[in-house]
Design a protein around this motif. Structure first.
Motif, PDB file in Angstrom:
ATOM      1  N   ASN A  65      -1.966   0.974   2.661  1.00 24.20           N
ATOM      2  CA  ASN A  65      -1.208  -0.399   2.133  1.00 24.20           C
ATOM      3  C   ASN A  65      -1.440  -1.241   3.352  1.00 24.20           C
ATOM      4  OD1 ASN A  65       1.653  -1.705   2.997  1.00 24.20           O
ATOM      5  ND2 ASN A  65       1.452  -1.391   0.800  1.00 24.20           N
ATOM      6  N   THR A  66      -1.502  -0.878   4.466  1.00 19.27           N
ATOM      7  CA  THR A  66      -1.914  -1.793   5.686  1.00 19.27           C
ATOM      8  C   THR A  66      -3.155  -2.441   5.573  1.00 19.27           C
ATOM      9  OG1 THR A  66      -0.506  -0.631   7.081  1.00 19.27           O
ATOM     10  CG2 THR A  66      -2.050  -1.917   8.193  1.00 19.27           C
ATOM     11  N   LYS A  73       0.805  -6.860   7.811  1.00 16.21           N
ATOM     12  CA  LYS A  73       1.891  -6.633   7.117  1.00 16.21           C
ATOM     13  C   LYS A  73       2.997  -6.439   8.325  1.00 16.21           C
ATOM     14  CE  LYS A  73      -0.288  -5.283   3.130  1.00 16.21           C
ATOM     15  NZ  LYS A  73      -1.839  -5.424   3.360  1.00 16.21           N
ATOM     16  N   ASP A  77       7.762  -5.056   4.929  1.00 17.47           N
ATOM     17  CA  ASP A  77       6.724  -5.218   3.862  1.00 17.47           C
ATOM     18  C   ASP A  77       6.255  -4.023   3.529  1.00 17.47           C
ATOM     19  OD1 ASP A  77       6.803  -8.143   4.165  1.00 17.47           O
ATOM     20  OD2 ASP A  77       5.129  -8.126   5.711  1.00 17.47           O
ATOM     21  N   ILE A  78       5.846  -3.081   4.375  1.00 16.56           N
ATOM     22  CA  ILE A  78       5.288  -1.802   3.960  1.00 16.56           C
ATOM     23  C   ILE A  78       6.181  -0.847   3.144  1.00 16.56           C
ATOM     24  CG2 ILE A  78       4.462   0.399   4.905  1.00 16.56           C
ATOM     25  CD1 ILE A  78       3.222  -1.572   7.058  1.00 16.56           C
ATOM     26  N   ARG A 115      -1.984  -4.348  11.101  1.00 19.24           N
ATOM     27  CA  ARG A 115      -3.512  -4.559  10.344  1.00 19.24           C
ATOM     28  C   ARG A 115      -4.334  -3.449  10.689  1.00 19.24           C
ATOM     29  NH1 ARG A 115      -3.351  -8.225  14.091  1.00 19.24           N
ATOM     30  NH2 ARG A 115      -4.933  -8.070  15.573  1.00 19.24           N
TER      31      ARG A 115
END
Length: 173
Positions: A65-66, A73, A77-78, A115
């Motif tokens: 996801n990152t 993020k 957000d995650i 990131r």
């Protein structure tokens, strides 16, 4: 001679939840449990083959996801994108990934942004290569068309909303 199965045979994990109306939901939930566990096992073994055997399924999901869209993020957000309520588990995974050199963080004002590092991006690419080799090429895929897979994904997203609403209702009881 093959013995035929009765039409009312139910494959469920919790018989007490499958009595009467709505037994099909229990059958679906059992399938979801089995699929989740198989997917978790697959993720860890794929990641080990890609070169990082120390990550658990949550760590792997957060790393991917990152890495997604190469955008920084935040923790929120995650959590939002993965539909995870417990920010502590995500925060712990972020610290673990950072310590492993797979992600980097940067504080901007009061927010911390994450990131993937170069090593993290390379690991995600290695995972993708193993995934292609072992899951897509070797087995010929799932046997489902892209359209069918998109429809299943749409249904699962819809059901996740129903489970989220039910969990809010249960929390108010």
């Amino acid at each position: 001679m093959e013995k035929s199965q009765p039409e009312n045979r139910r494959i469920v994990s919790s018989r007490h939840l499958a009595e009467g109306e709505g037994w099909e939901l229990s059958e679906f939930e059992f399938g979801l449990i089995i699929a989740y566990n198989a997917f978790s096992r697959w993720m860890t073994r794929c990641m080990a083959a890609a070169g990082q055997g120390e990550l658990n399924p949550l760590d792997i999901l957060i790393l991917h996801n990152t890495n997604h869209r190469n955008r920084d993020k935040r923790l929120s957000d995650i959590c939002f994108l993965l539909n995870i309520e417990d920010t502590h588990t995500v925060n712990y995974a972020l610290r673990k990934l950072s310590k492993a050199g797979l992600i980097v963080s940067e504080k901007r004002g009061k927010e911390v942004f994450y990131r993937t590092s170069d090593a993290g991006s390379e690991l995600c690419q290695s995972y993708r290569d193993v995934r292609r080799q072992c899951l897509l090429d070797a087995s010929g895929g799932t046997g489902l068309s892209g359209e069918e897979l998109r429809e299943i994904a749409r249904i699962l997203r819809g059901l996740s909303g129903q489970y989220d609403q039910a969990s809010r209702a249960a929390a108010s009881l």
